[in-house]
Design an enzyme around this catalytic site. Structure first.
Site, PDB file in Angstrom:
ATOM      1  N   LEU A   1      -8.370   8.418  -3.985  1.00 38.63           N
ATOM      2  CA  LEU A   1      -7.010   7.903  -4.085  1.00 38.63           C
ATOM      3  C   LEU A   1      -6.138   8.666  -3.102  1.00 38.63           C
ATOM      4  O   LEU A   1      -6.143   9.896  -3.086  1.00 38.63           O
ATOM      5  CB  LEU A   1      -6.471   8.070  -5.509  1.00 38.63           C
ATOM      6  CG  LEU A   1      -7.355   7.529  -6.645  1.00 38.63           C
ATOM      7  CD1 LEU A   1      -6.675   7.763  -7.988  1.00 38.63           C
ATOM      8  CD2 LEU A   1      -7.675   6.054  -6.436  1.00 38.63           C
ATOM      9  N   CYS A   2      -5.440   7.946  -2.258  1.00 42.66           N
ATOM     10  CA  CYS A   2      -4.531   8.552  -1.295  1.00 42.66           C
ATOM     11  C   CYS A   2      -5.281   9.558  -0.398  1.00 42.66           C
ATOM     12  O   CYS A   2      -6.314   9.230   0.171  1.00 42.66           O
ATOM     13  CB  CYS A   2      -3.363   9.196  -2.028  1.00 42.66           C
ATOM     14  SG  CYS A   2      -1.960   9.642  -0.971  1.00 42.66           S
TER      15      CYS A   2
END
Length: 322
Positions: free
Chosen positions: A106-107
């Site tokens: 994520l990210c």
């Protein structure tokens, strides 16, 4: 079908929003979903700093080595990308993937996956503000700065913040079907599906509240997907010109009215294929596609397989008929 374990690999400096998103999505089933749910494991090498908070993981990183093939390992983003990710975390992620575990970032968690070599020769993404750094630091990675998330099967990456939620919902949809993913989205009060290929950055910000100019129109359209709606129909309903409607759709959804409408029709077709025995002709009618030929053409181009194959895959893998 038991979706297995979701392990969150945490380290000092993790971003609390992305970490919280993953925990919120996978920790507990939404109300009304009675089938099997994920087992959750938060893993780290001792207490870690998450934003302004101190987190005590319930498992050490050695727990990642006991994940089974088919389980999922999620690496949230962390703030200081100028520093290399911890070697023990990188090694644990690499070993888990080699053992058949599905790994998602994520990210800026993509920097951990890249350091582990999982993104070499693969297309990947991260927050748009850091894509140039990722590409420069790991030239073997095909970095795509213009998408919400990238699904390579056993390796998945997302952009930041809301796109991390999109990827988590995508994983639920893969594991348990659209009906369950939509139930999670309803609990979180977010749209049930944004395709990974949608642009992660648009010129005008997406309104945070439901008082944007399309707030009344979008639910109205969703309730009428069986009708042959046109851009003119939508513009008339919204009391706008077609050109102004197009500008509003681009600002709010990041895409055009017709593309957004087609995406909703395809998602409805997927739900009906998963949850009913309706014929493809009946589903074409129910989704406003008109004919089975039209549905097959758009479905195959969007999803990558024909409707019949999609249904057989869900039935064969034991997806629940919610």
């Amino acid at each position: 079908m038991n979706p297995g374990t979701v392990a969150l690999a945490v380290t000092d400096g993790m971003l609390n929003f992305e970490l919280g998103i993953a925990y919120e999505v996978f920790d507990a089933a939404p109300a009304g979903v009675d089938g099997p749910w994920y087992d959750m494991a938060v893993c780290g090498a001792g207490a870690v700093r998450v934003g302004r908070f101190r987190l005590e993981p319930e498992h050490g990183l050695d727990r990642l080595g006991r994940l089974a093939p088919g389980d999922t390992l999620i690496v949230p983003g962390w703030a200081d990308i100028d520093e290399p990710p911890p070697a023990e975390l990188v090694d644990a992620v690499r070993a888990a993937h080699a053992a058949g575990v599905r790994v998602a970032s994520l990210c800026t968690g993509a920097f951990v996956l890249a350091a582990a070599g999982l993104l070499d020769g693969r297309r990947a993404t991260t927050h748009w503000a850091h894509t140039e750094v990722l590409a420069a630091r790991h030239p073997g990675v095909e970095v795509d700065p213009d998408v919400l998330y990238v699904d390579n099967g056993s390796v998945l990456t997302s952009a930041g913040k809301a796109a991390a939620l999109d990827l988590c919902l995508h994983l639920v949809r893969l594991d348990l079907g659209s009906a369950v993913a939509n139930a999670v989205a309803r609990r979180l009060v977010v749209p049930p599906h944004r395709a990974g290929g949608q642009a992660q950055f648009v010129a005008a910000p997406v309104p945070a509240r439901d008082d944007h100019p399309l707030a009344a129109l979008l639910p109205w359209v969703i309730e009428r997907l069986d009708e042959p709606l046109t851009v003119e129909d939508l513009a008339r309903r919204a009391n706008m010109s077609s050109r102004h409607l197009g500008r509003q759709f681009r600002a709010v959804t990041g895409t055009t009215p017709l593309q957004w409408l087609l995406t909703q029709r395809i998602r409805r077709a997927q739900e009906l294929l998963e949850t009913t025995d309706d014929s493809v002709d009946a589903i074409a009618t129910a989704t406003g596609m008109g004919t089975a030929t039209t549905l097959r053409r758009h479905f195959n181009r969007t999803v990558g397989v024909p409707p019949d194959s999609y249904r057989r895959t869900f039935r064969r893998t034991g997806q629940p008929d919610f």
